[in-house]
Design a protein around this motif. Structure first.
Motif, mmCIF file in Angstrom:
data_model
loop_
_atom_site.group_PDB
_atom_site.id
_atom_site.type_symbol
_atom_site.label_atom_id
_atom_site.label_comp_id
_atom_site.label_asym_id
_atom_site.label_seq_id
_atom_site.Cartn_x
_atom_site.Cartn_y
_atom_site.Cartn_z
ATOM 1 N N GLU A 248 35.980 11.953 17.180
ATOM 2 C CA GLU A 248 37.331 10.990 16.891
ATOM 3 C C GLU A 248 36.871 10.213 15.777
ATOM 4 N N LYS A 249 35.957 10.484 15.244
ATOM 5 C CA LYS A 249 35.329 9.578 13.966
ATOM 6 C C LYS A 249 35.164 8.065 14.467
ATOM 7 N N LYS A 250 34.526 7.880 15.477
ATOM 8 C CA LYS A 250 34.329 6.686 16.134
ATOM 9 C C LYS A 250 32.828 6.154 15.928
ATOM 10 N N PHE A 251 32.401 5.153 15.570
ATOM 11 C CA PHE A 251 30.919 4.985 15.278
ATOM 12 C C PHE A 251 31.050 3.442 15.404
ATOM 13 N N VAL A 252 30.000 3.104 16.180
ATOM 14 C CA VAL A 252 29.465 1.568 16.341
ATOM 15 C C VAL A 252 27.911 1.433 16.061
ATOM 16 N N LYS A 253 27.557 0.661 15.262
ATOM 17 C CA LYS A 253 26.353 0.332 14.965
ATOM 18 C C LYS A 253 25.921 -1.131 15.022
ATOM 19 N N LEU A 254 25.115 -1.630 15.747
ATOM 20 C CA LEU A 254 24.622 -2.843 15.896
ATOM 21 C C LEU A 254 23.088 -3.152 15.442
ATOM 22 N N PHE A 255 23.012 -4.337 14.509
ATOM 23 C CA PHE A 255 21.908 -4.580 13.819
ATOM 24 C C PHE A 255 21.031 -5.943 14.466
ATOM 25 N N PHE A 256 19.850 -5.658 14.749
ATOM 26 C CA PHE A 256 19.164 -6.870 15.524
ATOM 27 C C PHE A 256 17.816 -7.249 14.656
ATOM 28 N N ASN A 257 17.637 -8.598 14.712
ATOM 29 C CA ASN A 257 16.324 -9.049 14.055
ATOM 30 C C ASN A 257 15.748 -9.796 15.208
ATOM 31 N N ASN A 258 14.669 -9.184 15.794
ATOM 32 C CA ASN A 258 14.079 -9.406 17.154
ATOM 33 C C ASN A 258 15.161 -9.374 18.127
ATOM 34 N N ASP A 259 15.801 -10.443 18.909
ATOM 35 C CA ASP A 259 16.585 -10.338 19.828
ATOM 36 C C ASP A 259 18.016 -10.964 19.531
ATOM 37 N N LEU A 260 17.916 -11.371 18.149
ATOM 38 C CA LEU A 260 19.361 -11.746 17.647
ATOM 39 C C LEU A 260 20.132 -10.634 16.980
ATOM 40 N N LEU A 261 21.365 -10.577 17.553
ATOM 41 C CA LEU A 261 22.236 -9.795 16.619
ATOM 42 C C LEU A 261 22.687 -10.433 15.285
ATOM 43 N N VAL A 262 22.449 -9.622 14.431
ATOM 44 C CA VAL A 262 22.766 -9.880 13.002
ATOM 45 C C VAL A 262 23.839 -9.368 12.188
ATOM 46 N N GLY A 263 24.313 -8.205 12.715
ATOM 47 C CA GLY A 263 25.282 -7.447 11.818
ATOM 48 C C GLY A 263 25.705 -6.252 12.819
ATOM 49 N N ALA A 264 26.842 -5.817 12.491
ATOM 50 C CA ALA A 264 27.652 -4.802 13.060
ATOM 51 C C ALA A 264 28.540 -3.944 12.090
ATOM 52 N N VAL A 265 28.528 -2.794 12.466
ATOM 53 C CA VAL A 265 29.496 -1.823 11.634
ATOM 54 C C VAL A 265 30.246 -1.000 12.509
ATOM 55 N N LEU A 266 31.646 -1.194 12.529
ATOM 56 C CA LEU A 266 32.727 -0.483 13.462
ATOM 57 C C LEU A 266 33.290 0.347 12.651
#
Length: 411
Positions: free
Chosen positions: A349-367
């Protein structure tokens, strides 16, 4: 109180609306460097695709510009600011006084430094008039070279392809969207572009552009590439040339404090021209994003009117549809070697979610093609909450978990 606003983009126009609301005695002067009434710049590629009509771009009220307390100057540019005497000089010699000044002058398109780049067959994409020029050129053309692999370039490539023009995208970096995405995410977008007939030439260094009778020839490190015309989509440089007679400090853009006031008292800055705090990057940066420009314009206006409102900072966020595939990228999602990630992917379905963490903080996301939780992730980044259970954030069906996280970050 005399308020003067340089620029009629989202920051300038929303500042004017707010000042008119807050100060019933306001005299507001707006300087528009373009020949058109203020409009939505982010929609201009839709005009090329024939998704909108030209009149649909004019989202700001013409009636507002005709109010008795509004002085509107169109097709005028600023030559200099005399901050000692609180005057602004226009290119036609007109001198305007101000009590409070907002610089929301936006930016000019960047052109690569290469021989032949000034050809009249090579167009920048920034204004309605730019799009009209390209539309006229398309009537007698079959092939176009798009210079740059950023969002503007890819939106133009899509628009041209959908109108039957063959497109080659010349990209100096090793991947598309190198300033927006990490390598893994960029590969997915590149594959989708190529499936839709866009030829991507990454790692291509233009050495010279030669204009011939039938079109252009690009001499590159990968050989000769021909096209009938070319468009450039390589971002913008802030308009700051008129600051020489002020003490306003600049770096990549104008520097301001948390109230969007510059080093010079009574001069404020907002939009593409100003550097301010990026929450996800934890640094001071330029951020050419429409919603942030709107908020900056409103915040600057509140401070110009004496309300002392802090600008909370921004989270760089880009949202675009690429051949019907929605993409949202926010926060820190490039130069991510020191970050940890979790991801979800459904290839069919060409679905993709990627989350980026610096230690335990969410700092980025690609959807990609799965964007309904974008607002949720943006709030988590903004609130800088400690997140221990990262996988929970990918579980779309765990509504209770999402509710708990949402409640935490919005309280």
């Amino acid at each position: 109180m005399k308020y003067l606003i340089i620029g009629c983009g989202p920051a300038g126009m929303h500042a004017a609306y707010k000042l008119d609301e807050l100060d019933k005695n306001a005299e507001i002067t707006l300087i528009n460097s373009e020949s058109n009434l203020p409009y939505s710049r982010i929609l201009i590629t839709f005009l090329l695709e024939k998704k909108v009509e030209e009149e649909d771009l004019f989202i700001f009220s013409e009636e507002f510009l005709q109010k008795d307390n509004i002085n509107y100057y169109q097709n005028k540019s600023v030559e200099e600011i005399d901050s000692d005497n609180k005057k602004v000089k226009l290119n036609d010699g007109t001198a305007l006084n101000y009590d409070k000044l907002l610089i929301a002058a936006g930016g000019d398109p960047k052109r690569p430094s290469v021989k032949g780049i000034e050809s009249d067959r090579i167009f920048t994409i920034r204004t309605i008039d730019d799009i009209k020029t390209v539309k006229a050129k398309m009537e007698t053309a079959e092939k176009c070279a798009v210079l740059g692999g950023g969002l503007v370039s890819l939106k133009m490539a899509q628009a041209l392809k959908r109108q039957g023009i063959g497109v080659k995208v010349l990209i100096r970096s090793p991947r598309v969207l190198s300033q927006v995405l990490d390598e893994e995410s960029a590969v997915l977008i590149a594959d989708h572009l190529e499936e839709n007939g866009i030829e991507l030439l990454t790692g291509t260094q233009i050495e010279e552009i030669v204009e011939e009778k039938k079109g252009l020839v690009f001499n590159t490190n990968k050989g000769k590439i021909s096209s009938d015309f070319a468009v450039i989509g390589k971002g913008v440089s802030p308009n700051m040339d008129f600051l020489d007679k002020t003490s306003v400090k600049t770096d990549w853009g104008i520097l301001s404090d948390e109230y969007l006031q510059t080093e010079e008292k009574d001069i404020f800055a907002a939009g593409d021209v100003v550097e301010n705090y990026n929450i996800a990057q934890d640094s001071i940066q330029l951020n050419s994003i429409w919603p942030d420009a709107v908020l900056q314009g409103i915040t600057a206006a509140e401070n110009m009117a004496g309300k002392f409102k802090k600008y909370p900072g921004n989270i760089n966020m880009n949202a675009v549809d690429i051949f019907s595939l929605p993409l949202i990228a926010m926060g820190r999602v490039k130069d991510v070697e020191n970050l940890e990630t979790v991801k979800y992917e459904n290839k069919s379905e060409k679905k993709f979610v990627k989350l980026f963490f610096n230690n335990d903080l969410l700092v980025g996301a690609v959807l990609i093609n799965d964007v309904e939780n974008a607002g949720f992730y943006k709030q988590l980044i903004a609130k800088r909450k400690i997140i221990k259970d990262r996988e929970t954030l990918l579980n779309k069906n765990n509504l209770l978990a999402n509710y708990i996280f949402w409640k935490e970050v919005t309280e």
